[in-house]
Design an enzyme around this catalytic site. Structure first.
Site, PDB file in Angstrom:
ATOM      1  N   CYS A  82       0.803  -1.225   0.000  1.00 33.22           N
ATOM      2  CA  CYS A  82       0.000   0.000   0.000  1.00 33.22           C
ATOM      3  C   CYS A  82       0.835   1.273   0.000  1.00 33.22           C
ATOM      4  O   CYS A  82       0.299   2.359  -0.208  1.00 33.22           O
ATOM      5  CB  CYS A  82      -0.937  -0.005   1.197  1.00 33.22           C
ATOM      6  SG  CYS A  82      -2.094  -1.401   1.182  1.00 33.22           S
ATOM      7  N   CYS A 214     -13.666   0.846   7.023  1.00 35.19           N
ATOM      8  CA  CYS A 214     -12.659   0.161   6.220  1.00 35.19           C
ATOM      9  C   CYS A 214     -12.596   0.789   4.832  1.00 35.19           C
ATOM     10  O   CYS A 214     -13.640   1.116   4.254  1.00 35.19           O
ATOM     11  CB  CYS A 214     -12.998  -1.324   6.073  1.00 35.19           C
ATOM     12  SG  CYS A 214     -13.325  -2.182   7.635  1.00 35.19           S
ATOM     13  N   CYS A 215     -11.398   0.952   4.298  1.00 33.68           N
ATOM     14  CA  CYS A 215     -11.277   1.549   2.969  1.00 33.68           C
ATOM     15  C   CYS A 215     -11.795   0.576   1.914  1.00 33.68           C
ATOM     16  O   CYS A 215     -11.681  -0.638   2.063  1.00 33.68           O
ATOM     17  CB  CYS A 215      -9.828   1.922   2.675  1.00 33.68           C
ATOM     18  SG  CYS A 215      -8.710   0.520   2.530  1.00 33.68           S
TER      19      CYS A 215
END
Length: 397
Positions: A82, A214-215
């Site tokens: 990420c 949550c993304c």
């Protein structure tokens, strides 16, 4: 960093849900064109390019950039989970700062599929194997139905709750804040407001996390053009935003000692930010706008303390008193962050860069942080692990 690297151009495209975007190469090419136009240069001025993505075949970077030009320059493909986008920026900045090139491009994109991220290769040891071993020993083996990343960040949030006696509902305030910020961002996926009750009432995922904390999987692209101050001056290019400090940290032995906060990157963030504060001479108390890695609300809260925005154990007060938003001490994720803007893994770090450059230039429109902005801080984290922290500074052009 005596001869600071200029961020001369940034560009990104609106982030979308999986299945709604162009293909990765089209997205990447468009973000590149926007960054080049912002810098006022052509692709033929770029001497090296670093292209970040997590899910894609080798040389996907070439596939995207060949739409813009085929000039024979080195193109390096980057994958650091990420933190991929900021890792590409880190390498581009190093190339310019070292004197190897005058102009470098950092590009990040991701074309994701719906649903939680799963392992791409199941016939070999996983990169997170050691992390999973510690998590399972400390917190127990999670249900297979729970997204893997959520178990790490949910467990870290639960440990913080236990250590500090905090109401876990505090985490949900971060999503409410995130949606308010995203409402003013045309690049964000989720712009509709959410109440605290709606966030807490969404399906439970793991630990204190609910779905709206949550993304989401996202598609998108962003890019930045960096160059030397000398080159910018010679060619009359805007040079008022520079990288005043930047550091990448990977895991320490402490990561695997059994503390869930450390397992998800607390020590990496603390170390990288410490280096950046020393390099730049700018401390967290001097920063009024931050883009940080809120893959889950729990990580945003923990990052406040890891990078020194508020002392350890005080994040609850920091949130409830509104010190993390407009009118408070520091505006965190004015873009809406990963939770609301979206998280196309390879693009995220460069989208953060774009937002902060716009903020320092006074070009963030309805998201603009009021008053004088001299510095902006970026934090981008990848499990496995790597954390990149960058300090941008506004200087006299």
């Amino acid at each position: 960093m005596s001869d600071k690297v200029v961020v001369a151009g940034v560009g990104m495209i609106p982030f979308t849900k999986p299945g709604k975007s162009e293909n990765y190469d089209v997205m990447g090419a468009e973000a590149t064109r926007r960054a080049l136009a912002d810098a006022g240069i052509g692709y033929d001025a770029v001497q090296q390019a670093y292209v970040g993505y997590v899910f894609g075949d080798s040389t996907s970077g070439q596939k995207a950039l060949y739409h813009v030009g085929q000039t024979g320059i080195p193109i390096v493909n980057v994958n650091n989970n990420c933190s991929t986008g900021s890792s590409a920026l880190y390498m581009a900045r190093q190339a310019v700062e070292s004197g190897a090139v005058d102009v470098a491009l950092a590009l990040g994109f991701e074309q994701m599929t719906p649903g939680a991220i799963t392992a791409s290769f199941t016939d070999r040891p996983g990169a997170l194997e050691a992390f999973e071993t510690v998590r399972d020993r400390v917190r127990g083996i999670p249900d297979d139905a729970v997204p893997n990343a959520a178990t790490f960040f949910g467990a870290a949030g639960q440990q913080y709750v236990e250590d500090h006696g905090m109401d876990p509902a505090v985490f949900a305030h971060i999503t409410v804040k995130s949606r308010k910020h995203a409402a003013a961002n045309p690049y964000s996926v989720f712009r509709a407001p959410l109440s605290l009750e709606e966030v807490l009432g969404s399906p439970h995922i793991y630990g204190p996390l609910t779905r709206f904390q949550c993304c989401p999987p996202t598609c998108g692209a962003a890019a930045a053009v960096v160059m030397s101050q000398e080159y910018a001056a010679k060619h009359g290019i805007r040079a008022d935003v520079v990288i005043a400090g930047q550091a990448m940290a990977t895991d320490f032995n402490s990561t695997f000692e059994g503390d869930m906060l450390r397992l998800i990157g607390y020590d990496m963030a603390a170390d990288a930010s410490r280096q950046v504060y020393e390099q730049s001479g700018i401390g967290p108390e001097d920063v009024r706008v931050v883009e940080l890695h809120d893959c889950f609300t729990t990580n945003e809260l923990l990052t406040y303390e890891a990078i020194g925005l508020t002392p350890a154990g005080t994040a609850e007060k920091f949130i409830l008193e509104g010190d993390n938003t407009y009118g408070g001490r520091v505006v965190t994720n004015p873009s809406g962050g990963l939770i609301s803007k979206g998280h196309p893994l390879g693009a995220t770090g460069l989208a953060q860069c774009a937002e902060l450059v716009w903020q320092l230039r006074g070009q963030a429109e309805d998201r603009q942080v009021e008053g004088r902005l001299d510095a902006a801080l970026q934090h981008n984290l990848g499990l496995g692990g790597a954390c990149v922290v960058t300090m941008y500074q506004k200087v006299s052009a």
